[in-house]
Design a protein around this motif. Structure first.
Motif, PDB file in Angstrom:
ATOM      1  N   UNK A  85     -44.227 -13.844 -79.584  1.00  0.00           N
ATOM      2  CA  UNK A  85     -45.017 -14.715 -80.454  1.00  0.00           C
ATOM      3  C   UNK A  85     -44.055 -15.540 -81.293  1.00  0.00           C
ATOM      4  N   UNK A  86     -44.516 -16.681 -81.772  1.00  0.00           N
ATOM      5  CA  UNK A  86     -43.655 -17.580 -82.541  1.00  0.00           C
ATOM      6  C   UNK A  86     -44.333 -18.006 -83.830  1.00  0.00           C
ATOM      7  N   UNK A  87     -43.508 -18.506 -84.751  1.00  0.00           N
ATOM      8  CA  UNK A  87     -43.991 -18.807 -86.093  1.00  0.00           C
ATOM      9  C   UNK A  87     -43.730 -20.261 -86.445  1.00  0.00           C
ATOM     10  N   UNK A 132     -42.108 -24.168 -81.850  1.00  0.00           N
ATOM     11  CA  UNK A 132     -42.757 -22.856 -81.759  1.00  0.00           C
ATOM     12  C   UNK A 132     -43.567 -22.696 -80.473  1.00  0.00           C
ATOM     13  N   UNK A 172     -41.949 -22.186 -76.155  1.00  0.00           N
ATOM     14  CA  UNK A 172     -41.709 -20.936 -75.434  1.00  0.00           C
ATOM     15  C   UNK A 172     -43.001 -20.349 -74.854  1.00  0.00           C
ATOM     16  N   UNK A 219     -36.999 -15.475 -84.743  1.00  0.00           N
ATOM     17  CA  UNK A 219     -38.337 -15.659 -84.189  1.00  0.00           C
ATOM     18  C   UNK A 219     -38.280 -16.325 -82.820  1.00  0.00           C
ATOM     19  N   UNK A 220     -37.275 -17.210 -82.642  1.00  0.00           N
ATOM     20  CA  UNK A 220     -37.154 -17.939 -81.380  1.00  0.00           C
ATOM     21  C   UNK A 220     -36.334 -17.166 -80.349  1.00  0.00           C
TER      22      UNK A 220
END
Lengths: 396, 256
Positions: free
Chosen positions: A102-104, A172, A175, B163-164
């Motif tokens: 998951x990404x932010x 974000x 991906x 995060x990435x």
């Protein structure tokens, strides 16, 4: 000996998820019993929440309600004191942020200042060690999606706030995460840009089919964008429901007060006749539908009315309660007024202009009568925490 | 009324600052042996300077020492600043305060204590003792320069990198260090200059095997001011101007 019908009824009530009707009921992210304390202060208190696959869910609450902490726990930047986080049945609780699919999108974008827009968006793919031509294609695609394909070689500082925001979103989603976390991503933008970005985000979410978990303290934003809204206060879920449920059928006084504007009238139950009750509001006897909670005659209740539910009548009218206009605000599409009833109670009213009287307006001090359409009210029981409401209004 | 007064005052101040330097530069090209009379343009003192082998060797020694001291203190100081910034631990405030103690304490105290330490431990006075001493007094300056940059650092940048998909190490390599690079370079330059012109500490901890430039100049002028010192001063001035422009160029480039 239970009848077959009873047995079936019990089974049907507890039927497994796949037999339940309606879209988006497959749980993607499951939070159970999440608790987090900072320096002895409980920020999240054994919180349970299921987030469905493909939905746009908003965590709404005043500052300090735990919404950002919840997001950071899901992202993996913080570890819960107890409880578990699982994504499609896989436990994520101990997994570091880089191991979570998951990404932010960060509140202040967090773009890498030493990299170009292209390199910012490519960062996540480079971490996955994707081949260079795939990176080039996917970054180009992501930038085209946010209409920034011509800005790939710029540095973040050379972009406007709205453009930086769009780079952050492209970075974000490039991906293709299962879940996108957005931490008040629009709070730094001006009103008009925020409106545009809200529509943009909704469009992206529909097109990509990614689950969005959106954090905001702006109730208008929450209502207009979400499939479901989670209202949080002091680390506890106050209400979980669709925007319409949260607005029209608030679960408690906090939600009613926090989401939108509300008039609270004190009422006393006079009589209960089957599905209807008679409530005394400022001496006015109104027949209302019986609410979902237990009632007995003589009990006091809150009668909640949104400003747009209020009807302002001529002073000569027999119905309603007498009062005077103390303030009027022209809002373009509506005329919002504040009325003081004879006993001093303040009432907010919001009326649309209609074709019969496009120039309608009030004089300050003008006597009026106040009523509402039967069935548009919402009843809530008296709460022991009523004292909190006053202080709460400051946060809103 | 007297509008020229502030301007004249400013010129006086700048004159006091720059006239001695200008005199030094001009007299380095003076053909006369005397330091007070002008004997025509000449480069003879530069020639004398470069024919003075002891002097040239001292110059190379100084450069090498400054280079290594600045590099070592940037490595240690950069890591120290990162640790002080990132982690909470017992005694962090004390550690932070101790940096200032080293910075504020009189150089002579540092010099004597370092000399005593080296004699006690048995380190021979020379390059190693000079390096250790220079790293000691450069370190706090590097740490403070880097910490200043880190205090304005957006804490969500490392989180965005993680995060990435970046591990902690990759994040440090690809995000943290590039972002604080200007501060590391500034710290390095500061260390370099401090080391290059240090006299007090070096006097105490240097040995006969490793002579450095400031000490060489000092011993030269003790027996009388020689004109080649002017030439050396001019060269050092040009060198520091180049370094200064370089650091400014790096800083403005990184801000783009």
């Amino acid at each position: 000996m239970p009848t077959p019908l009873f047995v079936f009824g019990a089974f049907w009530k507890n039927r497994p998820l796949f037999m339940r009707a309606g879209p988006m009921t497959q749980t993607l992210l499951s939070l159970s019993n999440l608790t987090k304390q900072f320096g002895g202060k409980t920020v999240l208190d054994s919180l349970d929440l299921d987030i469905y696959d493909g939905e746009f869910i908003t965590l709404l609450g005043p500052s300090g309600c735990g919404k950002t902490t919840l997001l950071r726990l899901i992202a993996g930047f913080e570890q819960p004191d107890c409880g578990a986080i699982s994504l499609s049945g896989v436990d994520l609780t101990g997994t570091p942020p880089e191991g979570r699919p998951l990404n932010t999108v960060f509140q202040h974008y967090a773009l890498f200042p030493h990299m170009s827009v292209f390199d910012n968006v490519a960062y996540g793919l480079k971490m996955e060690k994707r081949p260079a031509d795939e990176i080039r294609d996917r970054v180009g695609e992501a930038l085209a999606m946010v209409q920034l394909q011509d800005y790939a070689r710029r540095k973040p500082q050379q972009l406007s706030g709205g453009q930086q925001q769009r780079v952050a979103i492209a970075r974000a989603v490039v991906k293709r995460p299962r879940l996108l976390l957005l931490d008040e991503p629009l709070s730094a933008l001006d009103y008009k840009l925020r409106r545009t970005m809200q529509i943009e985000l909704k469009r992206l979410q529909r097109e990509l089919g990614i689950t969005f978990v959106f954090v905001t303290h702006d109730q208008e934003e929450a209502l207009s964008m979400s499939d479901r809204v989670v209202v949080l206060k002091d680390g506890v879920v106050q209400q979980l429901g669709t925007p319409r449920e949260v607005y029209e059928r608030p679960a408690n006084l906090f939600t009613a007060r926090f989401v939108g504007e509300t008039n609270f009238f004190p009422g006393t139950v006079d009589a209960i006749n089957g599905g209807e009750i008679i409530v005394d509001v400022f001496g006015l006897k109104r027949t209302l539908r019986k609410p979902g909670f237990e009632l007995h005659p003589g009990q006091t209740v809150h009668v909640l009315l949104r400003p747009e539910d209020i009807r302002v009548l001529e002073p000569s009218d027999e119905q309603g309660l007498a009062g005077r206009i103390v303030e009027r605000n022209y809002k373009g599409s509506t005329l919002d007024s504040v009325i003081h009833l004879d006993d001093g109670t303040e009432v907010l009213a919001s009326e649309f202009f209609d074709e019969d009287d496009p120039a309608f307006d009030y004089r300050l001090g003008e006597p009026v009568r106040v009523s509402w359409v039967d069935g548009w009210e919402w009843l809530l029981p008296e709460e022991s925490t009523v004292a909190n409401i006053g202080s709460l209004a400051d946060d809103v | 009324m007297i509008r020229w007064l502030p301007r004249a005052w400013l010129m006086l101040i700048y004159g006091l600052l720059y006239v001695p330097i200008a005199v030094l530069v001009v007299f380095s090209f003076n053909d006369s042996r005397s330091g007070y009379t002008w004997g025509g343009l000449s480069l003879r003192w530069y020639e004398t300077l470069f024919n003075n082998h002891a002097m040239v060797e001292a110059m190379w020694n100084s450069l090498w020492l400054a280079l290594s001291a600045a590099t070592v203190s940037t490595l240690i100081g950069g890591l120290t600043a990162l640790a002080l910034h990132r982690y909470r631990f017992r005694g962090k405030r004390v550690l932070n305060g101790m940096l200032f103690v080293v910075m504020m304490s009189p150089e002579i105290v540092l010099a004597i204590s370092l000399l005593a330490l080296f004699l006690l431990v048995g380190i021979q006075l020379g390059y190693v003792s000079l390096l250790l001493a220079h790293v000691t007094f450069c370190l706090p300056f590097v740490v403070i320069t880097v910490m200043a940059r880190l205090s304005g650092f957006d804490e969500s940048l490392p989180e965005a990198a993680r995060d990435l998909g970046a591990s902690d190490f990759t994040m440090t390599r690809t995000v943290l260090i590039p972002v604080i690079m200007p501060a590391l370079l500034a710290g390095w330059l500061l260390g370099f200059t401090l080391s290059l012109d240090d006299v007090v500490v070096s006097t105490f901890v240097s040995g006969p095997t490793y002579e450095i430039l400031p000490l060489r100049i000092y011993s030269m002028v003790r027996v009388g001011l020689k004109p080649e010192v002017n030439a050396l001063g001019t060269l050092l001035l040009v060198f520091s101007l180049v370094m200064l422009s370089l650091s400014q160029w790096i800083l403005t480039r990184s801000k783009q």
